[in-house]
Design a protein around this motif. Structure first.
Motif, mmCIF file in Angstrom:
data_model
loop_
_atom_site.group_PDB
_atom_site.id
_atom_site.type_symbol
_atom_site.label_atom_id
_atom_site.label_comp_id
_atom_site.label_asym_id
_atom_site.label_seq_id
_atom_site.Cartn_x
_atom_site.Cartn_y
_atom_site.Cartn_z
ATOM 1 N N ALA A 96 0.718 1.088 2.303
ATOM 2 C CA ALA A 96 -0.491 1.625 3.108
ATOM 3 C C ALA A 96 -0.264 1.388 4.733
ATOM 4 O O ALA A 96 -0.771 2.097 5.373
ATOM 5 C CB ALA A 96 -1.775 1.040 2.656
ATOM 6 N N ASN A 97 0.343 0.243 4.867
ATOM 7 C CA ASN A 97 0.103 -0.352 6.289
ATOM 8 C C ASN A 97 1.554 -0.233 6.985
ATOM 9 O O ASN A 97 2.003 -0.643 8.194
ATOM 10 C CB ASN A 97 -0.537 -1.723 6.417
ATOM 11 N N ILE A 98 2.490 0.388 6.502
ATOM 12 C CA ILE A 98 3.831 0.336 7.137
ATOM 13 C C ILE A 98 3.814 1.449 8.189
ATOM 14 O O ILE A 98 3.221 2.480 7.994
ATOM 15 C CB ILE A 98 5.012 0.623 6.134
ATOM 16 N N PRO A 99 4.683 1.184 9.289
ATOM 17 C CA PRO A 99 4.632 2.408 10.200
ATOM 18 C C PRO A 99 5.328 3.543 9.751
ATOM 19 O O PRO A 99 6.218 3.440 8.786
ATOM 20 C CB PRO A 99 5.573 1.582 11.476
ATOM 21 N N ASP A 100 5.051 4.957 10.070
ATOM 22 C CA ASP A 100 5.803 5.997 9.715
ATOM 23 C C ASP A 100 5.816 6.944 10.895
ATOM 24 O O ASP A 100 4.969 6.740 11.650
ATOM 25 C CB ASP A 100 4.560 6.581 8.371
ATOM 26 N N ASP A 101 6.761 7.900 10.777
ATOM 27 C CA ASP A 101 7.262 8.822 11.664
ATOM 28 C C ASP A 101 8.024 9.664 11.096
ATOM 29 O O ASP A 101 9.302 9.590 10.490
ATOM 30 C CB ASP A 101 8.134 7.959 12.716
ATOM 31 N N SER A 188 9.004 7.388 6.770
ATOM 32 C CA SER A 188 9.408 6.265 5.902
ATOM 33 C C SER A 188 8.506 6.343 4.536
ATOM 34 O O SER A 188 9.189 5.839 3.364
ATOM 35 C CB SER A 188 8.969 4.831 6.481
ATOM 36 N N LYS A 189 7.580 6.652 4.494
ATOM 37 C CA LYS A 189 6.890 6.802 3.496
ATOM 38 C C LYS A 189 7.110 7.753 2.502
ATOM 39 O O LYS A 189 7.280 7.500 1.268
ATOM 40 C CB LYS A 189 4.873 7.086 3.606
ATOM 41 N N SER A 190 7.528 9.126 2.962
ATOM 42 C CA SER A 190 8.020 9.950 2.107
ATOM 43 C C SER A 190 9.389 9.755 1.354
ATOM 44 O O SER A 190 9.546 9.929 0.264
ATOM 45 C CB SER A 190 8.189 11.603 2.782
#
Length: 339
Positions: A96-101, A188-190
């Motif tokens: 939920a709280n990791i940085p994403d780009d 990062s999430k994908s």
């Protein structure tokens, strides 16, 4: 309206490494559902170390959906664990709280062992060892890869491709019974979602072969390679601008933050990062062009392209949580000024 089998997949609350969990619900849709069509769904957190029995409700929030070719009207739903209000991330929710780009690209090289009765496939039953490492990496033939391993990894490859996972390749690895698959994703999430679902598909497939997947980074002690999950990474700035000065600042930031990286790169990494078997020692940081024994391997293509492109962090291990690995890499990159 058709009935669809939705397999909700999530990470439980076990530490130091979470386990994959899943369960199926049946819902009606006019066609294959979109992510926004999927409902949240509750589960008993007291059975997954995510709640107490006196207040056991947890919620599953869908975050990604993939076709499941093993089922008629099947779908694989990656989900985050939320508190009962459905809005607050559960403490075990590492996504939920990791940085994403979306401009950050990640390529994970997932190594693992295929095991039966506590021994890697191809090891003598009971005790003893096969011939030393050497012929197994990218090996061909029964003596090198056994009778069912290639069938498993080929079927897994097809399942991942059917699901739309950006699975980029497979190979037999250095140790007997050890294999690798690669997954590439943007953001990062994908990228991490795809790795977790690929892991799930492999474990589920192996059930029918009575084979287990061993994710531990050093399941066979001694002169045998451990299992890593090398992480190739780049940002839009690294690919388009880069430059030697920026690269050197980036490497300094990785060196300064080495403890933060090791903390999330997977447990028991001291057993694997020994300075042998193509690893750097866990208490050291290094980088080098084409150096498979460095912490960060710098491809020739990166240097030849005026220090633009991607880098490979070789320290993450096979048990590591790709959410945390990608998130920590982005956190470190963010500390380096651009230009």
């Amino acid at each position: 309206m058709e009935k669809f089998k939705l397999e909700y997949i999530w990470l439980d609350g076990y530490t130091p490494t979470p386990n994959l969990r899943s369960k199926t619900t049946i819902k009606e849709f006019k066609s294959f559902p979109k992510l926004e069509d999927l409902p949240m769904w509750g589960f008993d957190g007291s059975s997954t170390q995510q709640a107490e029995g006196r207040s056991s409700d947890c919620m599953l929030k869908p975050v990604a959906i993939f076709p499941d070719s093993t089922r008629k009207n099947g779908a694989l739903v990656m989900a985050e664990v939320m508190m009962p209000d459905g809005k607050t991330p559960h403490p075990s929710n590492g996504r939920a709280n990791i940085p994403d780009d979306p401009g950050a690209w990640f390529g994970f090289e997932q190594e693992y062992f295929l095991m039966r009765d506590g021994r890697p496939l191809g090891f003598p039953s009971g005790s003893g060892f096969p011939q030393p490492q050497g012929p197994y990496y990218t090996g061909v033939g029964y003596t090198n890869v056994g009778g069912i391993a290639r069938e498993i990894v080929e079927k897994h490859l097809d399942l991942c491709l059917d699901a739309g996972i950006n699975h980029e390749g497979i190979n037999a690895e250095v140790a007997k019974g050890q294999w690798e698959f690669q997954v590439f994703g943007k953001g990062s999430k994908s990228a991490a979602d795809q790795v977790w679902v690929a892991r799930y598909l492999l474990m589920r497939l192996c059930e029918k072969y009575q084979v287990d997947v061993e994710w531990h980074c050093k399941p066979i002690r001694g002169d045998w390679n451990g299992s890593g999950m090398h992480c190739n990474f780049s940002t839009a700035y690294m690919r388009e601008k880069g430059g030697k000065e920026y690269f050197e600042k980036l490497m300094k930031a990785f060196e300064v933050n080495v403890n933060d990286h090791i903390a999330v790169y997977g447990p028991d990494n001291h057993l694997r990062l020994t300075g042998h078997h193509e690893t750097q020692s866990i208490d050291k940081f290094s980088y080098g062009v084409a150096d498979r024994g460095a912490s960060i391997r710098v491809p020739h293509s990166f240097v030849n392209n005026e220090y633009r492109g991607y880098l490979e962090d070789r320290r993450p291990n096979s048990q590591g949580d790709p959410y945390q690995i990608a998130g920590q890499i982005l956190k470190t990159i963010a500390t380096v000024p651009l230009g």
